[in-house]
Design an enzyme around this catalytic site. Structure first.
Site, short mmCIF file in Angstrom:
data_model
loop_
_atom_site.label_atom_id
_atom_site.label_comp_id
_atom_site.label_asym_id
_atom_site.label_seq_id
_atom_site.Cartn_x
_atom_site.Cartn_y
_atom_site.Cartn_z
CB THR A 231 -3.56 3.71 63.28
OG1 THR A 231 -4.57 4.15 64.45
CG2 THR A 231 -2.18 3.18 63.93
CG HIS B 150 -25.92 -0.24 48.77
ND1 HIS B 150 -25.07 -1.25 49.26
CD2 HIS B 150 -25.93 -0.29 47.47
CE1 HIS B 150 -24.43 -1.90 48.07
NE2 HIS B 150 -24.94 -1.36 47.02
CG HIS C 39 -21.49 -0.02 48.72
ND1 HIS C 39 -21.14 -1.38 48.40
CD2 HIS C 39 -21.98 0.30 47.50
CE1 HIS C 39 -21.21 -1.51 46.78
NE2 HIS C 39 -21.56 -0.42 46.37
CG ASP D 236 -3.89 12.03 67.61
OD1 ASP D 236 -3.16 11.99 66.59
OD2 ASP D 236 -3.76 10.95 68.37
CB CYS E 262 -5.41 9.63 64.97
SG CYS E 262 -5.97 7.99 64.92
#
Ligand code: RB5
Length: 152
Positions: A68, A135, A99, A9, A66
């Site tokens: 964060t 996994h 994993h 963004d 973005c």
């Protein structure tokens, strides 16, 4: 060689450019769904555009940035077949491939510097999903929850 879709963004076009140049330098095919400026946009649009590229087979893995990384990961994880991880350390970026079979890496331009961002990308792309045992069973559970067939 893997095809990588990237998106961001308005908070992260600079870091997306750094990542794009790094990926191209490593020989990856890069699909850039934007945005390309710091004009304010809505991150769900770009997360959605990137996830569609993975869902329709045009891209193998995605990187979303973005402010964060959190908004991008929240949106990406609403898409069937997408497992997005927001990481700001290289251990998590590697382990979420090995994993969790994560296919989208998210981080924030307001959180990580460009040096760490490139290390996160490399840790993610250079890891391989274990694909067996515990996994595989756990990732299969994620898919079952997603498609409504989980019975526990
Ligand atoms: C935009 O200001 C910011 O909210 C966005 O880039 C992101 O950090 C959201 O999770």
């Amino acid at each position: 060689m893997k095809r990588i879709v990237i998106g961001c963004d308005h908070a992260a076009p600079y870091l997306k450019g750094v990542v794009k140049a790094h990926l191209e330098g490593r020989g990856f095919t890069v699909i850039d769904v934007g945005t390309h400026t710091t004009d304010s946009v809505d991150y769900p649009l770009y997360a959605h555009a990137a996830c569609k590229k993975i869902q329709n087979g045009e891209a193998d893995l995605g990187i979303l940035i973005c402010g964060t990384g959190i908004g991008m990961s929240l949106v990406a994880n609403k898409h069937k077949g997408i497992r997005a991880a927001c990481c700001s350390d290289t251990f998590s970026a590697r382990l979420t491939r090995e994993h969790n079979d994560a296919n989208v890496l998210c981080f924030g331009q307001r959180v990580v510097g460009e040096g760490l961002a490139v290390m996160l990308v490399d840790a993610f792309l250079d890891a391989e999903y274990a694909g067996s045992g515990n996994h595989l069973r756990r990732v299969s559970m994620i898919s079952a929850i997603e498609d409504g067939s989980f019975d526990a």
